[in-house]
Design an enzyme around this catalytic site. Structure first.
Site, short mmCIF file in Angstrom:
data_model
loop_
_atom_site.label_atom_id
_atom_site.label_comp_id
_atom_site.label_asym_id
_atom_site.label_seq_id
_atom_site.Cartn_x
_atom_site.Cartn_y
_atom_site.Cartn_z
N PHE A 28 0.83 -1.20 0.00
CA PHE A 28 0.00 0.00 0.00
C PHE A 28 0.86 1.26 0.00
O PHE A 28 1.81 1.37 0.79
CB PHE A 28 -0.87 0.06 1.26
N ASP A 29 0.51 2.20 -0.85
CA ASP A 29 0.97 3.56 -0.65
C ASP A 29 0.26 4.07 0.61
O ASP A 29 -0.71 3.47 1.07
CB ASP A 29 0.59 4.41 -1.87
N LEU A 30 0.74 5.17 1.18
CA LEU A 30 0.15 5.67 2.42
C LEU A 30 -0.73 6.90 2.21
O LEU A 30 -1.95 6.82 2.26
CB LEU A 30 1.26 5.97 3.44
N ASP A 183 -2.58 5.86 -5.06
CA ASP A 183 -3.42 6.95 -5.56
C ASP A 183 -2.74 7.81 -6.61
O ASP A 183 -3.30 8.81 -7.05
CB ASP A 183 -3.85 7.84 -4.39
#
Length: 233
Positions: A28-30, A183
Site C-alpha cells: 500500500f501507498d500511504l 493513488d
C-alpha cells in the site's frame, strides 16, 4: 529512468475477481491511499509557496506537486532553496499533522479482513519513515504493518521498482503474487516496473480518470472493493 517507468507498460483493465486470484501480498501507498493526508499536504504546499512565492499559487496549482518526494518538487522551483523550502514545508506539516489527517471509509475493515485471511502487507511510501509511522499510529493501523519502506530506506523511489522490491523481499513475496495499491501514477508505474499487479484508488485527488491513463489492473471505488477482487468478500 527507463521508458517503462515513464510510459504505459501495463496490462488491460479487468474489473473481475479473476485478475487477483493468485495474490497473497498487498503493498500500500500511504498518503491519499490508506490515510487522508490530502488537506494536510495541500495546506503545507500552499504555506510554503506563500512564503517563497506570495500570491502566486492556489490549491489547483499545487495538486500536481503531490506524489514525488519534496526534493524533486522543490528542485523544479529553485535548486538553491530546496533544503530551505523542504524545512518550511515539514515544520508546518508536523505542526498541523494531527489536526488535518483523517481516515478513509472502509480502510480499517479491509485491513482487518486481509489480516484474518493471512495476506502479507507492507507500506511503500515516499514519505520519511518518522512521518509515515506518525500517520499510521494516528489512524490506529500501524499494527497491520511490520514492514514499512519509506524514503529513508531507498536510493531510488517510485516509480523505480527498488522500494517495492525491498518490501517484497522483507515479506518473502514474489511479484507474481503481489498487488501494489496507490493513488498516483508513481504507484501504478512502480508496480508495473516491479512486475506486480496494480490497483488505483478512485478517491485520488487527481481523479480516477487520470489514474486510468496508466492502466491499473483494477480501480477501487472504496477500499472494501479490494476484498471482492481478492475473492474474500
Amino acid at each position: 529512468m527507463s521508458d517503462r517507468q515513464n510510459g504505459f507498460a501495463g496490462s488491460s483493465q479487468e474489473n473481475s475477481v479473476g485478475v487477483l486470484n493468485d495474490i497473497d501480498t498487498i503493498l500500500f501507498d500511504l498518503d491519499g491511499t490508506l490515510i487522508n493526508t490530502i488537506d494536510l499536504i495541500i495546506a503545507s504546499f500552499l504555506h510554503t509557496m506563500e512564503v517563497y512565492y506570495p500570491g502566486k499559487y492556489k490549491r489547483e496549482d499545487v495538486i500536481s506537486f503531490i506524489g514525488p518526494p519534496l526534493s524533486e518538487t522543490f528542485e523544479l522551483l529553485d535548486q538553491e532553496k530546496v533544503n530551505e523550502m523542504t524545512q518550511t514545508y515539514r515544520s508546518f506539516n508536523l505542526e498541523k499533522h494531527d489536526e488535518l489527517v483523517t481516515e478513509y471509509e472502509g480502510v480499517m475493515e479491509t485491513l482487518e479482513e486481509l489480516e484474518k485471511n493471512h495476506f502479507k502487507m507492507a507500506i511503500v511510501t515516499t514519505k520519511r519513515r518518522e512521518t509515515a509511522l506518525k500517520g499510521l499510529k494516528l489512524m490506529g493501523i500501524d499494527r497491520f504493518f511490520d514492514v514499512v519502506i519509506s524514503l529513508d530506506e531507498v536510493t531510488d523511489y517510485k516509480p523505480h521498482p527498488e522500494p517495492l522490491e525491498k518490501a517484497m523481499a522483507a515479506l518473502g513475496s514474489t511479484p507474481g503474487k503481489t498487488l501494489m495499491v496507490g493513488d498516483s501514477q508513481h504507484d501504478i508505474l512502480g508496480g508495473k516496473n516491479a512486475g506486480t499487479k496494480t490497483a488505483g484508488v478512485a478517491w485520488s485527488v487527481k481523479g480516477s480518470e487520470f489514474l486510468n491513463q496508466y492502466d491499473p489492473d483494477i480501480m477501487l471505488e472504496n477500499m472494501k472493493d479490494l476484498l471482492f477482487h481478492l475473492g474474500i468478500s
